[in-house]
Design a protein around this motif. Structure first.
Motif, short mmCIF file in Angstrom:
data_model
loop_
_atom_site.label_atom_id
_atom_site.label_comp_id
_atom_site.label_asym_id
_atom_site.label_seq_id
_atom_site.Cartn_x
_atom_site.Cartn_y
_atom_site.Cartn_z
N LYS A 161 40.67 37.16 22.98
CA LYS A 161 41.03 36.22 24.05
C LYS A 161 41.56 36.95 25.29
CE LYS A 161 40.27 32.66 21.32
NZ LYS A 161 39.15 31.73 21.53
N ASN A 162 41.34 36.32 26.45
CA ASN A 162 41.96 36.72 27.72
C ASN A 162 41.64 38.13 28.18
OD1 ASN A 162 43.30 34.19 27.78
ND2 ASN A 162 44.91 35.01 26.44
N SER A 163 40.59 38.73 27.65
CA SER A 163 40.26 40.09 28.05
C SER A 163 39.25 40.09 29.18
CB SER A 163 39.69 40.86 26.85
OG SER A 163 38.55 40.20 26.35
N LEU A 164 39.27 41.15 29.98
CA LEU A 164 38.26 41.36 31.00
C LEU A 164 37.00 41.86 30.31
CD1 LEU A 164 37.35 41.70 33.97
CD2 LEU A 164 38.24 44.03 33.83
N ARG A 165 35.84 41.29 30.65
CA ARG A 165 34.60 41.66 29.99
C ARG A 165 33.63 42.26 31.01
NH1 ARG A 165 33.30 37.07 25.37
NH2 ARG A 165 35.36 37.16 24.35
N VAL A 166 33.14 43.46 30.73
CA VAL A 166 32.20 44.13 31.62
C VAL A 166 31.02 44.64 30.80
CG1 VAL A 166 33.85 44.79 33.40
CG2 VAL A 166 33.52 46.28 31.44
N ALA A 167 29.83 44.50 31.36
CA ALA A 167 28.62 45.02 30.73
C ALA A 167 27.94 45.98 31.69
CB ALA A 167 27.67 43.88 30.35
N PHE A 168 27.55 47.13 31.21
CA PHE A 168 26.97 48.15 32.07
C PHE A 168 25.46 47.95 32.18
CE2 PHE A 168 30.94 49.58 30.48
CZ PHE A 168 31.55 50.03 31.63
N ASP A 169 24.99 47.91 33.43
CA ASP A 169 23.59 47.60 33.69
C ASP A 169 23.17 48.27 34.99
OD1 ASP A 169 21.09 46.27 33.31
OD2 ASP A 169 21.70 44.80 34.81
N ASN A 170 22.15 49.13 34.94
CA ASN A 170 21.72 49.80 36.17
C ASN A 170 20.52 49.10 36.80
OD1 ASN A 170 19.78 50.50 34.34
ND2 ASN A 170 20.01 52.71 34.56
N VAL A 171 20.19 47.89 36.31
CA VAL A 171 19.09 47.11 36.87
C VAL A 171 19.59 46.01 37.80
CG1 VAL A 171 17.11 45.62 36.35
CG2 VAL A 171 17.61 47.60 34.89
N LYS A 172 20.55 45.22 37.33
CA LYS A 172 21.06 44.11 38.13
C LYS A 172 22.60 44.11 38.16
CE LYS A 172 17.12 41.14 37.05
NZ LYS A 172 16.68 39.83 36.46
N PRO A 173 23.22 45.24 38.55
CA PRO A 173 24.68 45.26 38.58
C PRO A 173 25.25 44.42 39.72
CG PRO A 173 23.82 47.28 39.52
CD PRO A 173 22.63 46.52 38.99
N GLU A 174 26.34 43.74 39.45
CA GLU A 174 27.03 42.98 40.49
C GLU A 174 27.93 43.88 41.33
OE1 GLU A 174 29.15 39.59 38.92
OE2 GLU A 174 27.78 39.48 37.23
N SER A 175 28.43 44.94 40.70
CA SER A 175 29.38 45.82 41.38
C SER A 175 29.44 47.13 40.62
CB SER A 175 30.75 45.16 41.46
OG SER A 175 31.66 45.96 42.18
N HIS A 176 30.25 48.04 41.10
CA HIS A 176 30.48 49.31 40.44
C HIS A 176 31.71 49.20 39.55
CE1 HIS A 176 31.29 53.60 39.81
NE2 HIS A 176 30.08 53.85 40.28
N LEU A 177 31.70 49.95 38.45
CA LEU A 177 32.83 49.90 37.53
C LEU A 177 34.15 50.24 38.22
CD1 LEU A 177 34.00 49.58 34.68
CD2 LEU A 177 33.47 51.98 34.29
N LEU A 178 34.09 51.08 39.25
CA LEU A 178 35.33 51.47 39.93
C LEU A 178 35.98 50.30 40.65
CD1 LEU A 178 34.44 55.02 41.31
CD2 LEU A 178 35.72 54.40 39.25
N ALA A 179 35.27 49.16 40.74
CA ALA A 179 35.87 47.94 41.30
C ALA A 179 36.55 47.14 40.21
CB ALA A 179 34.80 47.09 41.98
N LEU A 180 36.83 47.79 39.09
CA LEU A 180 37.44 47.09 37.95
C LEU A 180 38.74 46.41 38.34
CD1 LEU A 180 36.82 46.71 34.93
CD2 LEU A 180 38.29 48.67 34.45
N ALA A 181 39.47 47.02 39.24
CA ALA A 181 40.74 46.41 39.67
C ALA A 181 40.49 45.05 40.30
CB ALA A 181 41.45 47.33 40.65
N ASP A 182 39.34 44.90 41.01
CA ASP A 182 39.01 43.61 41.61
C ASP A 182 38.61 42.60 40.54
OD1 ASP A 182 39.45 44.67 44.14
OD2 ASP A 182 37.38 45.37 44.29
N PHE A 183 37.81 43.06 39.54
CA PHE A 183 37.42 42.19 38.45
C PHE A 183 38.65 41.65 37.73
CE2 PHE A 183 33.27 44.77 37.76
CZ PHE A 183 32.69 44.12 38.85
#
Length: 248
Positions: A161-183
């Motif tokens: 529960k309540n966790s931030l969820r990120v999936a790594f994808d080099n085809v259709k990424p919404e952002s860069h992982l380094l924007a994790l603070a924004d996520f």
């Protein structure tokens, strides 16, 4: 072997000299009566073991707990099955970094034969996680789960529960992982408090169907650069970057 691990049941029992741990203690560490070595209870306390006697068959020792051990970080990793030789290194590395749990899963583009390899067997994969924990001098070993599909894997995450969820994808990424603070703005607490679930696909990546499943399960699609990485490399890099954002 930077720490010698024992189950709670065997921690103060004599250790057979033919056991691989005894061979390491006697032949690699060159320990004798009165000497100490670092030891721990699997998923429990860490401390010092003192050898009190040696017989022809046994090492007799006394364990003195010192700490609760290095706690695992609230990072859950979903990893599409890579090649078996890569999986060995991958599991050791993520365990040494201190992730809390690993979900190995078959994917739609992943090589199906990998599921039949010896490394797809729970006991063999867990042994690699244990090796990584020992390397990191940690008594705590990540939990391990094995799934036959991404859908099955995602369904198993209902308790996370309540966790931030990120999936790594080099085809259709919404952002860069380094924007994790924004996520993480959706998390009411710091990443270290709310936790992160990170998904890394098999060598050929995700299908559109799997991307849709991930997005429906509240995963943000993100990239870690334009280069295509091996699953083991992507997993290690992703874990390291996320842990740095956790400020551990």
């Amino acid at each position: 072997m930077n720490i010698v691990l024992f189950s709670a049941e065997e921690i103060n029992l004599p250790l057979c000299r033919s056991d691989y741990r005894a061979v390491h203690i006697l032949n690699i560490l060159h320990k004798g009566v009165g000497d100490t070595f670092e030891a721990g209870i699997i998923n429990g306390k860490e401390g010092i073991a003192t050898i009190t006697d040696l017989t022809e068959e046994k090492i007799i020792f006394k364990f003195t707990p010192i700490s609760e051990g290095k706690k695992l970080y609230p990072l859950t990793m979903i990893i599409g099955f890579p090649r078996p030789i890569q999986l060995k290194r991958l599991l050791r590395d993520v365990a040494s970094l201190g992730v809390a749990s690993v979900h190995l899963t078959a994917t739609e583009l992943g090589e199906k034969s990998y599921l039949n390899s010896s490394m797809s067997q729970y006991e063999n994969a867990y042994a690699m996680l244990k090796d990584g924990s020992v390397q990191a001098k940690s008594s705590h070993i990540p939990e391990l789960f094995i799934h036959t599909s991404l859908k099955e894997c995602l369904n198993s995450l209902t308790k996370v529960k309540n966790s931030l969820r990120v999936a790594f994808d080099n085809v259709k990424p919404e952002s860069h992982l380094l924007a994790l603070a924004d996520f993480s703005q959706g998390c009411k607490a710091k990443l270290l408090d709310c936790g992160v679930v990170a998904a890394i696909g098999s060598e050929r990546g995700w299908t559109d169907n799997e991307r849709n499943m991930l997005v429906a399960a509240d995963f943000k699609l993100c990239g870690i650069g334009s280069r295509v990485l091996r699953t083991e490399t992507a997993s290690t890099v992703a874990a390291a970057l996320i842990l740095s954002k956790m400020e551990v």
